[in-house]
Design a protein around this motif. Structure first.
Motif, PDB file in Angstrom:
ATOM      1  N   ALA A 153      24.282  18.748  27.859  1.00 50.08           N
ATOM      2  CA  ALA A 153      24.630  18.192  26.545  1.00 50.08           C
ATOM      3  C   ALA A 153      23.398  17.618  25.849  1.00 50.08           C
ATOM      4  CB  ALA A 153      25.701  17.115  26.706  1.00 50.08           C
ATOM      5  N   LEU A 175      32.622  17.205  25.761  1.00 49.38           N
ATOM      6  CA  LEU A 175      32.890  18.638  25.642  1.00 49.38           C
ATOM      7  C   LEU A 175      32.129  19.429  26.698  1.00 49.38           C
ATOM      8  CD1 LEU A 175      33.037  19.374  21.823  1.00 49.38           C
ATOM      9  CD2 LEU A 175      34.868  19.527  23.494  1.00 49.38           C
ATOM     10  N   ALA A 176      30.841  19.068  26.915  1.00 51.41           N
ATOM     11  CA  ALA A 176      30.065  19.777  27.932  1.00 51.41           C
ATOM     12  C   ALA A 176      30.738  19.605  29.291  1.00 51.41           C
ATOM     13  CB  ALA A 176      28.635  19.244  27.984  1.00 51.41           C
ATOM     14  N   TRP A 235      21.194  19.230  22.533  1.00 55.87           N
ATOM     15  CA  TRP A 235      20.877  18.447  21.334  1.00 55.87           C
ATOM     16  C   TRP A 235      19.362  18.415  21.115  1.00 55.87           C
ATOM     17  CZ3 TRP A 235      17.949  13.987  20.754  1.00 55.87           C
ATOM     18  CH2 TRP A 235      18.006  13.407  19.486  1.00 55.87           C
ATOM     19  N   VAL A 245      27.609  16.212  15.266  1.00 58.96           N
ATOM     20  CA  VAL A 245      28.715  15.791  16.132  1.00 58.96           C
ATOM     21  C   VAL A 245      28.164  14.702  17.054  1.00 58.96           C
ATOM     22  CG1 VAL A 245      30.256  16.527  17.961  1.00 58.96           C
ATOM     23  CG2 VAL A 245      29.889  18.004  16.012  1.00 58.96           C
ATOM     24  N   MET A 249      27.020  12.334  20.026  1.00 55.15           N
ATOM     25  CA  MET A 249      26.601  12.672  21.384  1.00 55.15           C
ATOM     26  C   MET A 249      27.721  12.435  22.393  1.00 55.15           C
ATOM     27  SD  MET A 249      24.600  13.785  23.560  1.00 55.15           S
ATOM     28  CE  MET A 249      23.269  14.265  22.512  1.00 55.15           C
ATOM     29  N   GLN A 262      29.808  15.395  22.399  1.00 54.83           N
ATOM     30  CA  GLN A 262      29.110  16.528  23.007  1.00 54.83           C
ATOM     31  C   GLN A 262      29.117  16.410  24.528  1.00 54.83           C
ATOM     32  OE1 GLN A 262      25.289  17.539  21.331  1.00 54.83           O
ATOM     33  NE2 GLN A 262      25.908  16.794  19.333  1.00 54.83           N
ATOM     34  N   TYR A 292      32.232  17.243  12.100  1.00 57.55           N
ATOM     35  CA  TYR A 292      31.360  18.132  11.347  1.00 57.55           C
ATOM     36  C   TYR A 292      31.764  18.158   9.883  1.00 57.55           C
ATOM     37  CZ  TYR A 292      28.810  22.300  10.021  1.00 57.55           C
ATOM     38  OH  TYR A 292      27.970  23.171   9.395  1.00 57.55           O
ATOM     39  N   ALA A 322      35.452  17.310  17.268  1.00 57.70           N
ATOM     40  CA  ALA A 322      34.080  17.711  16.902  1.00 57.70           C
ATOM     41  C   ALA A 322      34.089  18.409  15.546  1.00 57.70           C
ATOM     42  CB  ALA A 322      33.504  18.630  17.977  1.00 57.70           C
ATOM     43  N   LEU A 367      25.236  20.739  16.267  1.00 59.03           N
ATOM     44  CA  LEU A 367      24.717  19.842  17.302  1.00 59.03           C
ATOM     45  C   LEU A 367      24.191  18.545  16.694  1.00 59.03           C
ATOM     46  CD1 LEU A 367      22.908  22.304  19.702  1.00 59.03           C
ATOM     47  CD2 LEU A 367      24.911  20.944  20.190  1.00 59.03           C
ATOM     48  N   ARG A 368      23.755  18.634  15.430  1.00 58.91           N
ATOM     49  CA  ARG A 368      23.216  17.421  14.811  1.00 58.91           C
ATOM     50  C   ARG A 368      24.268  16.574  14.126  1.00 58.91           C
ATOM     51  NH1 ARG A 368      17.695  18.347  11.754  1.00 58.91           N
ATOM     52  NH2 ARG A 368      19.027  19.508  10.358  1.00 58.91           N
TER      53      ARG A 368
END
Lengths: 220, 218
Positions: free
Chosen positions: B96, B75-76, B100, B67, B69, B72, A200, A196, B64-65
């Motif tokens: 998740a 990871l969640a 977002w 990475v 989905m 995310q 980024y 991640a 959040l914008r």
């Protein structure tokens, strides 16, 4: 944290693998951005025209790309073509589907930009003796890119995010390589938090370099 | 004796499986929309009125914008599991997708609130409304007008992104389709069915939101 012990060393051991994946991600992002742009430019002109077969083709393309999930688009190009015994590598499938998606979204972005250019610009260019394609290339599109620049770059970043779906078809892009690397140790959280962070950094790097390129191109 | 598979082709029972998947997709999208919108309105309002909050929350919104989905979701899933919440993939997906949605809705809400001329708020205050009344009766309704069309587009993105929830084991429509493709090898029927389904959900709504955009722009 329920006595969970974080192991970061396994991540660093696989770091070269992830870096190679990041390179694939950057390649696909960049190529899909270029291919999407090249396809979207004539499609936006056709959409602007509002009639004819080119208009219908580009409208269908735009609606399909915008109203179906990116993962569906990828599956069509990978498993769908595969069902016809047209087996393309996952790299090509991801590149084609992300380009398809980019082209659809970019067409709408470009169309918005084109409608912001005064009609007289086209007439002026044509009256100077330029052909229609010449006027678009030298007069209309340079002005249009200036108007839509931010939305255009955002779409490029979206393309990068979509390329992460490569994991689902076995491509070793950043997500796929991370998935592969973590499958040895199952340190899922550690691996993906690093991925991640890398996404980024790539996103910010692309945004920043695009901004620099924009400043250089439209220095005034 | 040669090994024989049990019946492989598509049967009518599979439509039940697909319908369940569709219901799961809609449930996930709906719950993430509710969570994300409530979170986004609060976050967007805080980010508009307080500079400190804006500086403090910018990195979160930004991350959040940028990475994917899919990461995310993973990871969640893994983080909440590590933290000891052993709940369903539905909750993981809601967290998740909702996070977002909150991050992007916050920006839409902020743009909406900023589009309300400051004089309106001041007039409301001078009429004797307190800050809460001013927000609820004056600013938010006016912001709603500007923010509605972009918000609808975000909900559509959310519905399309929810197709990824299969990665963390949630049997949404896309995952159900994949499962059936693996079993029956009826790739095109099932895949086009999935595409068609998402299309008929998203297309009318996106048409409507574009009409709304034009109406508000005038």
């Amino acid at each position: 944290m329920n006595g969970y012990h974080f192991y970061w060393s396994t991540v660093w051991q696989s770091f070269p693998l992830m870096l190679a994946g990041a390179w694939v991600t950057i390649q696909i992002t960049f190529l899909a951005f270029i291919i999407g742009t090249v396809i979207a430019m004539p499609m936006a002109v056709a959409r602007q025209k509002g009639e004819g077969w080119a208009y219908r083709v580009s409208t269908s393309w735009v609606e399909l790309a915008r109203n179906t999930p990116a993962v569906f688009q990828l599956f069509v190009f990978y498993f769908g073509l595969g069902a016809f015994h047209i087996n393309i590598p996952s790299y090509a499938a991801v590149l084609i589907s992300v380009s398809f998606n980019n082209a659809g979204y970019m067409t709408e972005i470009f169309r918005g930009g084109l409608s912001a250019i005064p009609r007289q610009q086209m007439s002026a260019a044509r009256s100077l003796g330029m052909t229609s394609p010449q006027s678009f290339m030298h007069v209309i599109f340079p002005q249009m890119f200036k108007v839509i620049f931010l939305a255009y770059i955002t779409q490029g970043i979206w393309g990068m995010l979509n390329s992460s779906l490569g994991m689902l078809v076995g491509l070793q892009d950043l997500t796929g390589a991370t998935q592969y690397a973590q499958s040895v140790s199952f340190r899922t959280f550690e691996f993906f938090i690093v991925a991640a962070g890398m996404y980024y950094l790539i996103a910010k790097g692309l945004q920043f370099s695009a901004l620099i390129a924009f400043r250089l191109m439209y220095r005034s | 004796m040669q090994f024989q598979f049990a019946q492989q082709g598509l049967t009518w029972h599979d439509t039940y499986f697909l319908a369940e998947g569709l219901l799961n997709t809609l449930e996930l999208a709906a719950s993430a929309t509710v969570v994300g919108t409530i979170g986004g309105v609060v976050l967007g309002w805080v980010r508009t009125v307080s500079v400190t909050a804006r500086v403090a929350t910018t990195p979160i919104v930004d991350i959040l914008r940028s990475v994917p989905m899919i990461i995310q979701l993973i990871l969640a899933n893994s983080f909440l599991s590590l933290a000891g919440f052993s709940t369903s993939p539905f909750i993981f997906g809601t967290v998740a997708l909702g996070a977002w949605m909150a991050a992007v809705t916050a920006e839409v809400v902020r743009a909406g609130l900023l589009s309300v001329p400051p004089q309106y708020g001041k007039s409301a205050r001078s009429l004797g409304m307190n800050r809460r009344q001013e927000l609820v009766y004056i600013s938010l309704p006016l912001a709603f007008r500007t923010a509605l069309a972009p918000w609808i587009n975000l909900v559509l993105s959310l519905i399309k992104d929810s197709a990824l929830a299969g990665v963390i084991g949630y049997v949404d429509y896309m995952r159900a389709t994949q499962t059936l493709i693996t079993r029956t090898h009826e790739t095109w029927v099932l895949l086009l069915g999935a595409g068609f389904l998402y299309f008929i959900i998203c297309y009318p709504v996106s048409k409507y939101s574009r009409r709304l955009e034009r109406k508000i722009a005038v």
